[in-house]
Design a protein around this motif. Structure first.
Motif, short mmCIF file in Angstrom:
data_model
loop_
_atom_site.label_atom_id
_atom_site.label_comp_id
_atom_site.label_asym_id
_atom_site.label_seq_id
_atom_site.Cartn_x
_atom_site.Cartn_y
_atom_site.Cartn_z
N PHE B 158 -1.41 65.88 45.61
CA PHE B 158 -1.25 64.73 46.37
C PHE B 158 -2.96 64.11 46.20
CE2 PHE B 158 -0.83 61.24 49.33
CZ PHE B 158 -2.03 61.07 49.90
N TRP B 159 -3.86 64.92 46.41
CA TRP B 159 -5.39 64.53 46.29
C TRP B 159 -5.60 64.25 44.84
CZ3 TRP B 159 -7.31 62.32 50.09
CH2 TRP B 159 -7.18 62.58 51.48
N LEU B 217 -11.42 70.59 39.62
CA LEU B 217 -11.66 70.17 38.39
C LEU B 217 -11.39 68.54 38.31
CD1 LEU B 217 -10.24 72.91 36.32
CD2 LEU B 217 -12.28 72.58 37.45
N VAL B 218 -10.33 67.98 38.85
CA VAL B 218 -10.20 66.71 38.98
C VAL B 218 -11.10 65.79 39.86
CG1 VAL B 218 -8.23 64.82 39.13
CG2 VAL B 218 -7.73 67.24 38.45
N PHE B 219 -11.63 66.40 40.73
CA PHE B 219 -12.41 65.85 41.56
C PHE B 219 -13.78 65.66 40.77
CE2 PHE B 219 -11.06 63.83 45.58
CZ PHE B 219 -9.70 64.25 45.57
N GLY B 220 -13.96 66.64 39.98
CA GLY B 220 -15.30 67.14 39.39
C GLY B 220 -16.40 66.00 39.06
N TRP B 221 -15.77 65.07 38.58
CA TRP B 221 -16.75 64.08 38.02
C TRP B 221 -17.69 63.34 39.14
CZ3 TRP B 221 -16.17 59.10 39.95
CH2 TRP B 221 -14.77 58.86 40.69
N LEU B 222 -17.11 63.53 40.49
CA LEU B 222 -17.82 63.25 41.60
C LEU B 222 -19.10 63.72 41.62
CD1 LEU B 222 -15.28 62.60 44.19
CD2 LEU B 222 -16.53 60.71 43.31
#
Lengths: 224, 288
Positions: B158-159, B217-222
């Motif tokens: 979901f996130w 990993l998907v949020f990583g760019w933050l």
């Protein structure tokens, strides 16, 4: 121990319909909670605080949102009538095309439906390109899932009723048998399949709803 | 046996394309596995930026089992796949694509979107970074990056979907000015607030607990790209005082061994996003 399975949905949401199909195909007993899009319940908002949308599947008190994510959850929790294939590459392909269906096919068809003139022409041309890719994916197969309905058929199932609604209202030719013979045949196979055919929302009600949505969209864009 | 080659700096001629293996025969040169085509032509060079150190590309023996990643610097979509492969200990060949001159291999392996990243495993391509991540998780079960429990897995997914949905807001923040940018700033802060309040728990080091996972990993760019955007635009979005949990997660993410050994270099990113922002702004003003 009795399992509690509840599905929060609206009468027309094509996303919620995906979950209905999955639950029915797997023979899972569940309770439907019908939501009004204009006046969503506090319960729904509590279960999906981020998006406040349907569908939400509640399983033993725990809510799951986003239809494609719910499909994966249902497939992992109830193993009968598998929706996704076993092979990781085949699973990746199914997920890839489901994403393509939502991001590209649905977007372009919707834009073609609500727009006019040059914008509509461009959207229609784009939709045709995308549909052609789906057409190629069906080569040699009865369903996207092979011999049986699977995850990708369910994900693309909205094509089988909404496109007809859009075509009827707008007079556009979106998905015809001449240009897309395999897809056209798939629409019929899918629509008429047991379980699937019992779940379609009322065609007439959909016509009324989408005429209104189209007018609303037209009014909004002409006022900007 | 695994051959190793050292990568060298990328030539400006854009010949950073790697040759495909295909049916071509392999041979060794200086301990490295190369195709006859490679041996007979000028060396192809590409930099795989690792901050201060040179990148090392490992080419695995036997094309059919090979794992190849087509990516591009400093794409966050590319980096999340690199990190996933490294966390799983999967040896792979990395090919830096020139997006202005896409390779035949990329166009052949992702004809639908013609985009990176593309993972090619045993000759079969997988495209779309989040699809690739799930494929990696399922193909290499060691060091799981998703929870085992279906419900917890659905929460992670979901996130992942959420941040993918909201990423364009942050790029709008970088590309726009004036009222459009003000709007993007407001939306971006709402996104950060949602993550702070709903996605992160006080007691967790990473999104799903003590271990790093796909969601991180998907949020990583933050944790690395956002800071470059903030500096280029001159507006700070992720204030530690406003988003303490998110701020702590950023520190934990950046400190992770695998992540920190593979983060794009900050100054290079500043230059890159400054150029992008200038391009967007001048093209929008000239269109008026």
């Amino acid at each position: 121990m009795a399992e509690e399975v509840k599905l929060f949905r609206t009468w027309s949401s094509p996303f919620a319909l995906r979950v209905v199909w999955a639950l029915q195909l797997k023979g899972i007993q569940y309770e439907t909670v019908l939501e009004d899009v204009a006046k969503k319940s506090d319960v729904l908002r509590g279960y999906n605080p981020v998006y406040k949308k349907v569908p939400v599947l509640l399983h033993n008190g725990r809510p799951i949102s986003e239809s494609l994510i719910i499909l994966e959850y249902v497939d992992e929790t109830w193993k009968q009538h598998s929706l996704l294939p076993q092979d990781p590459h085949a699973r990746a392909m199914a997920r890839f095309w489901a994403k393509f269906g939502d991001d590209k096919v649905m977007q372009s068809i919707w834009t073609a439906f609500v727009s006019e003139g040059k914008e509509q022409e461009a959207a229609l041309a784009e939709a045709s390109e995308h549909l052609q890719k789906l057409e190629e994916e069906l080569r040699g197969k009865k369903f996207f899932g092979g011999d049986n309905i699977g995850y990708l058929d369910i994900a693309l199932g909205w094509l089988a009723n909404l496109v007809r609604v859009f075509e009827e209202i707008s007079g556009l030719r979106v998905l015809d048998g001449e240009r897309f013979p395999l897809l056209f045949a798939w629409l019929k196979e899918f629509s008429d399949a047991p379980v699937i055919r019992d779940c379609w929302p009322s065609h007439d009600k959909l016509i009324t709803k989408f005429i209104a949505l189209r007018q609303l969209h037209g009014a909004q864009s002409s006022s900007t | 046996m695994i051959g190793e080659i050292e990568t060298l700096s990328k030539s400006s001629g854009g010949d950073g394309r790697a040759e495909e293996g295909g049916d071509e025969q392999f041979a060794r040169q200086d301990g490295a596995l190369k195709t006859f085509k490679e041996l007979n032509k000028k060396p192809t060079h590409h930099r795989f930026g690792l901050g201060r150190t040179e990148g090392i590309v490992l080419i695995s023996w036997g094309f059919m089992e090979g794992v190849k990643l087509l990516g591009t610097w400093p794409s966050p979509f590319s980096y999340r796949v690199i990190w996933a492969l490294k966390l799983k200990g999967v040896k792979f060949e990395y090919v830096e694509e020139d997006l202005g001159n896409k390779s035949d291999e990329l166009l052949r392996c992702n004809p639908v979107h013609k985009k990176i990243p593309v993972l090619i495993h045993g000759g079969r391509p997988v495209a779309e970074s989040t699809v690739i991540l799930e494929y990696i998780e399922e193909s290499w079960p060691q060091n799981p990056l998703l929870p085992q429990d279906p419900y917890d897995k659905s929460v992670a997914r979901f996130w992942i979907r959420f941040i993918e949905d909201k990423t364009p807001v942050f790029f709008r923040f970088c590309h726009s000015t004036g009222e459009q940018q003000e709007e993007a700033i407001r939306e971006a802060k709402k996104v950060l607030k949602t993550i702070e309040e709903h996605a992160l728990r006080e007691e967790d080091k990473f999104f799903a607990g003590d271990k790093i996972g796909l969601q991180d990993l998907v949020f990583g760019w933050l944790a690395w790209l956002l800071q470059a955007l903030e500096e280029v635009v001159g507006v700070k979005l992720l204030e530690a005082s406003e988003y303490p949990r998110l701020h702590r997660w950023v520190q934990n993410f950046r400190a992770h061994d695998v992540i920190r050994s593979d983060l794009p270099e900050h100054n290079a990113m500043l230059a890159y996003f400054k150029r992008i922002r200038e391009t967007f702004i001048s093209s929008s003003t000239s269109a008026v």
